[in-house]
Design a protein around this motif. Structure first.
Motif, PDB file in Angstrom:
ATOM      1  N   THR A   1       0.833  -1.211   0.000  1.00  0.00           N
ATOM      2  CA  THR A   1       0.000   0.000   0.000  1.00  0.00           C
ATOM      3  C   THR A   1       0.862   1.254   0.000  1.00  0.00           C
ATOM      4  O   THR A   1       0.549   2.238  -0.682  1.00  0.00           O
ATOM      5  N   ILE A   2       1.955   1.242   0.751  1.00  0.00           N
ATOM      6  CA  ILE A   2       2.850   2.402   0.774  1.00  0.00           C
ATOM      7  C   ILE A   2       3.444   2.651  -0.612  1.00  0.00           C
ATOM      8  O   ILE A   2       3.507   3.799  -1.081  1.00  0.00           O
ATOM      9  N   LEU A   3       3.886   1.600  -1.285  1.00  0.00           N
ATOM     10  CA  LEU A   3       4.429   1.765  -2.633  1.00  0.00           C
ATOM     11  C   LEU A   3       3.382   2.395  -3.549  1.00  0.00           C
ATOM     12  O   LEU A   3       3.680   3.328  -4.310  1.00  0.00           O
ATOM     13  N   LYS A   4       2.170   1.896  -3.471  1.00  0.00           N
ATOM     14  CA  LYS A   4       1.089   2.382  -4.328  1.00  0.00           C
ATOM     15  C   LYS A   4       0.773   3.853  -4.044  1.00  0.00           C
ATOM     16  O   LYS A   4       0.657   4.676  -4.968  1.00  0.00           O
ATOM     17  N   GLN A   5       0.645   4.192  -2.768  1.00  0.00           N
ATOM     18  CA  GLN A   5       0.260   5.561  -2.418  1.00  0.00           C
ATOM     19  C   GLN A   5       1.382   6.558  -2.680  1.00  0.00           C
ATOM     20  O   GLN A   5       1.117   7.719  -3.025  1.00  0.00           O
ATOM     21  N   ALA A   6       2.645   6.142  -2.540  1.00  0.00           N
ATOM     22  CA  ALA A   6       3.756   7.042  -2.840  1.00  0.00           C
ATOM     23  C   ALA A   6       3.722   7.461  -4.308  1.00  0.00           C
ATOM     24  O   ALA A   6       3.912   8.650  -4.639  1.00  0.00           O
ATOM     25  N   ARG A   7       3.465   6.496  -5.189  1.00  0.00           N
ATOM     26  CA  ARG A   7       3.392   6.825  -6.612  1.00  0.00           C
ATOM     27  C   ARG A   7       2.142   7.656  -6.912  1.00  0.00           C
ATOM     28  O   ARG A   7       2.190   8.573  -7.754  1.00  0.00           O
ATOM     29  N   GLU A   8       1.052   7.377  -6.238  1.00  0.00           N
ATOM     30  CA  GLU A   8      -0.172   8.153  -6.451  1.00  0.00           C
ATOM     31  C   GLU A   8       0.017   9.621  -6.061  1.00  0.00           C
ATOM     32  O   GLU A   8      -0.632  10.511  -6.624  1.00  0.00           O
ATOM     33  N   LEU A   9       0.901   9.875  -5.106  1.00  0.00           N
ATOM     34  CA  LEU A   9       1.181  11.247  -4.685  1.00  0.00           C
ATOM     35  C   LEU A   9       2.156  11.949  -5.627  1.00  0.00           C
ATOM     36  O   LEU A   9       2.517  13.105  -5.417  1.00  0.00           O
ATOM     37  N   GLY A  10       2.593  11.251  -6.653  1.00  0.00           N
ATOM     38  CA  GLY A  10       3.452  11.856  -7.658  1.00  0.00           C
ATOM     39  C   GLY A  10       4.938  11.611  -7.484  1.00  0.00           C
ATOM     40  O   GLY A  10       5.752  12.139  -8.252  1.00  0.00           O
ATOM     41  N   TYR A  11       5.314  10.811  -6.490  1.00  0.00           N
ATOM     42  CA  TYR A  11       6.731  10.534  -6.298  1.00  0.00           C
ATOM     43  C   TYR A  11       7.210   9.566  -7.380  1.00  0.00           C
ATOM     44  O   TYR A  11       6.663   8.468  -7.536  1.00  0.00           O
ATOM     45  N   ASP A  12       8.243   9.959  -8.122  1.00  0.00           N
ATOM     46  CA  ASP A  12       8.761   9.085  -9.177  1.00  0.00           C
ATOM     47  C   ASP A  12      10.239   8.752  -8.970  1.00  0.00           C
ATOM     48  O   ASP A  12      10.922   8.260  -9.875  1.00  0.00           O
ATOM     49  N   GLY A  13      10.736   8.978  -7.756  1.00  0.00           N
ATOM     50  CA  GLY A  13      12.129   8.687  -7.460  1.00  0.00           C
ATOM     51  C   GLY A  13      12.343   7.240  -7.044  1.00  0.00           C
ATOM     52  O   GLY A  13      11.402   6.436  -6.975  1.00  0.00           O
ATOM     53  N   PRO A  14      13.582   6.880  -6.730  1.00  0.00           N
ATOM     54  CA  PRO A  14      13.908   5.499  -6.336  1.00  0.00           C
ATOM     55  C   PRO A  14      13.292   5.124  -4.990  1.00  0.00           C
ATOM     56  O   PRO A  14      13.191   5.955  -4.086  1.00  0.00           O
ATOM     57  N   ILE A  15      12.890   3.859  -4.890  1.00  0.00           N
ATOM     58  CA  ILE A  15      12.397   3.302  -3.625  1.00  0.00           C
ATOM     59  C   ILE A  15      13.216   2.058  -3.309  1.00  0.00           C
ATOM     60  O   ILE A  15      13.446   1.217  -4.193  1.00  0.00           O
ATOM     61  N   TYR A  16      13.630   1.949  -2.046  1.00  0.00           N
ATOM     62  CA  TYR A  16      14.411   0.807  -1.585  1.00  0.00           C
ATOM     63  C   TYR A  16      13.675   0.136  -0.425  1.00  0.00           C
ATOM     64  O   TYR A  16      12.966   0.794   0.341  1.00  0.00           O
ATOM     65  N   SER A  17      13.877  -1.183  -0.288  1.00  0.00           N
ATOM     66  CA  SER A  17      13.164  -1.899   0.780  1.00  0.00           C
ATOM     67  C   SER A  17      13.892  -3.191   1.101  1.00  0.00           C
ATOM     68  O   SER A  17      15.031  -3.422   0.681  1.00  0.00           O
ATOM     69  N   ASP A  18      13.179  -4.043   1.812  1.00  0.00           N
ATOM     70  CA  ASP A  18      13.659  -5.369   2.180  1.00  0.00           C
ATOM     71  C   ASP A  18      12.724  -6.400   1.564  1.00  0.00           C
ATOM     72  O   ASP A  18      11.941  -6.088   0.662  1.00  0.00           O
ATOM     73  N   ILE A  19      12.734  -7.610   2.068  1.00  0.00           N
ATOM     74  CA  ILE A  19      12.015  -8.699   1.430  1.00  0.00           C
ATOM     75  C   ILE A  19      10.496  -8.549   1.480  1.00  0.00           C
ATOM     76  O   ILE A  19       9.795  -8.944   0.548  1.00  0.00           O
ATOM     77  N   VAL A  20       9.948  -7.958   2.542  1.00  0.00           N
ATOM     78  CA  VAL A  20       8.488  -7.936   2.708  1.00  0.00           C
ATOM     79  C   VAL A  20       7.783  -7.094   1.643  1.00  0.00           C
ATOM     80  O   VAL A  20       6.825  -7.556   1.015  1.00  0.00           O
ATOM     81  N   PRO A  21       8.206  -5.847   1.381  1.00  0.00           N
ATOM     82  CA  PRO A  21       7.502  -5.055   0.372  1.00  0.00           C
ATOM     83  C   PRO A  21       7.653  -5.552  -1.057  1.00  0.00           C
ATOM     84  O   PRO A  21       6.999  -5.023  -1.959  1.00  0.00           O
ATOM     85  N   VAL A  22       8.527  -6.548  -1.294  1.00  0.00           N
ATOM     86  CA  VAL A  22       8.616  -7.120  -2.636  1.00  0.00           C
ATOM     87  C   VAL A  22       8.085  -8.554  -2.662  1.00  0.00           C
ATOM     88  O   VAL A  22       8.325  -9.296  -3.612  1.00  0.00           O
ATOM     89  N   GLY A  23       7.365  -8.942  -1.613  1.00  0.00           N
ATOM     90  CA  GLY A  23       6.685 -10.226  -1.624  1.00  0.00           C
ATOM     91  C   GLY A  23       5.563 -10.234  -2.661  1.00  0.00           C
ATOM     92  O   GLY A  23       5.088  -9.178  -3.100  1.00  0.00           O
ATOM     93  N   THR A  24       5.114 -11.407  -3.049  1.00  0.00           N
ATOM     94  CA  THR A  24       4.100 -11.538  -4.095  1.00  0.00           C
ATOM     95  C   THR A  24       2.842 -10.752  -3.776  1.00  0.00           C
ATOM     96  O   THR A  24       2.295 -10.044  -4.628  1.00  0.00           O
TER      97      THR A  24
END
Length: 393
Positions: free
Chosen positions: A240-263
């Motif tokens: 949800t954070i990834l989705k909402q960050a892009r919805e707010l217009g952020y187009d820069g790099p995002i970094y994370s750990d294993i959980v936010p890139v889970g299926t």
């Protein structure tokens, strides 16, 4: 003596002679019962997706072991309790497993907070607590009966900080779920990033029951960071954070750990997850055993998420079986502990790994992955492509 009386005496004598044999047979029946070990995973709560995967992977491993004849001719049985990704619930689950079920060996927990909650009890009671998923650095100091195949966030943080710096990131904003796991990821990553010379411009934390992050994200993005770092306990919040960050217009790099890139997380995020980089433990595509386990799991359950956690949980059961074969006693926690200290294992998550004097796994390495566009995501690639090992200092 009448014949009937003689017959009665003979039958009585035979009965007396057979009593020790009957008792011995009864003892053998009890001895040949199943080995019973406990499991504590987050079947519900913030860690539900990977807790469920861990339980299913462990049961798959048990079924394989039992189908092959068990351990020293005895079956293996799991006694499962829900630790709910919570320290207090983990303590409740631990007390049930030890006081009611009488187990001395427990596989789990899924979440670092749950592990840190139950570990002092296990250490005091001499009960083995063996986790395939909990990663907080403090677990390394939890005691002599505490082990894990999951790699510490201390290494994850070093790798993430180095990756940020190598990618040219000099300023950072962070958003972190207020749990032991996510905070451990943030703390270690920021420490290494700052050590390299980076600066954190802003940091936000959120409770696990929050579903709208726009207020926090707006504050973070107003600082105009070079990148955003997301540390989430659950796939639901991470996606949800990834989705909402892009919805707010952020187009820069995002970094994370294993959980936010889970299926589940990248399904929630959709195209917003594309390009996210994460430092994770992952099953090597060249690891035949790992790929076999993933294939068997997908065939049995119809899905795969957080593949490395799945493999780690699977390996833990087979490692436990090897130590039970050696001790031949599911109540011998000391013997089981000593076996873990001595063992070297090759399985789904890697080859020739072992445990150091703190019960920490050694011989495994994190990698960097990048989430693919939706059109390129498949069940086989888990939605991302590997970029190799994290850069060193």
């Amino acid at each position: 003596m009448p014949t009937s009386s003689l017959r009665s005496v003979v039958l009585l004598a035979l009965a007396i002679l057979l009593i020790p044999l009957a008792l011995a047979c009864g003892g053998d029946d009890e001895e040949e019962g199943p080995f019973r070990i406990g499991v504590m995973e987050s079947a519900t709560g913030p860690g539900e997706t990977y807790g469920r995967v861990a339980i299913q992977a462990k049961q798959m491993a048990v079924d394989e072991i039992n189908a092959a004849g068990g351990i020293n001719g005895r079956m293996l049985e799991l006694v499962v309790e829900d630790s709910k990704c919570s320290a207090q619930d983990a303590i409740t689950a631990y007390n049930k497993l030890t006081d009611v079920d009488g187990v001395k060996i427990i596989l789990g927990t899924s979440c670092s907070g749950a592990m840190l909650g139950a570990a002092p009890l296990a250490e005091a009671d001499g009960v083995v607590l063996f986790s395939g998923l909990a990663t907080n650095p403090d677990i390394a100091n939890a005691g002599d009966y505490i082990f894990r195949t999951s790699m510490s966030d201390a290494q994850l943080g070093v790798d993430t900080g180095n990756l940020l710096w190598a990618d040219g990131i000099r300023t950072l904003a962070t958003i972190t779920e207020a749990t032991d796991y996510a905070e451990g990821v943030r703390r270690t990553s920021v420490a290494q990033f700052e050590k390299r010379g980076g600066q954190v411009l802003a940091a936000e934390r959120y409770a696990s029951d929050i579903t709208d992050f726009r207020t926090q994200l707006t504050k973070l993005l107003a600082t105009n960071p070079d990148a955003l770092h997301v540390a989430a306990q659950s796939e639901f919040t991470g996606g949800t954070i990834l989705k909402q960050a892009r919805e707010l217009g952020y187009d820069g790099p995002i970094y994370s750990d294993i959980v936010p890139v889970g299926t589940t997380a990248i399904e929630i995020a959709g195209e917003a997850a594309t390009g996210v980089k994460a430092v994770i433990a992952d099953i090597d595509p060249a690891n035949a055993k790992g790929q076999e386990v993933l294939g068997q799991f997908r065939e049995r359950y119809g899905y795969v998420t957080l593949a490395w956690y799945l493999g780690s949980a699977y390996d833990d059961v087979h490692i436990a079986a090897a130590c039970l074969e050696e001790t031949d006693d599911d109540q011998d926690a000391d013997g089981f502990r000593d076996c873990l200290y001595d063992i070297t294992w090759s399985g789904a998550i890697g080859d020739n790994y072992s445990f150091d004097g703190d019960g920490e796994v050694v011989g495994l390495t994190n990698v960097v992955v990048e989430v693919l566009p939706v059109s390129e995501r498949t069940a086989e690639n888990n939605g991302y492509r590997g970029l190799g090992f994290a850069p060193s200092e």
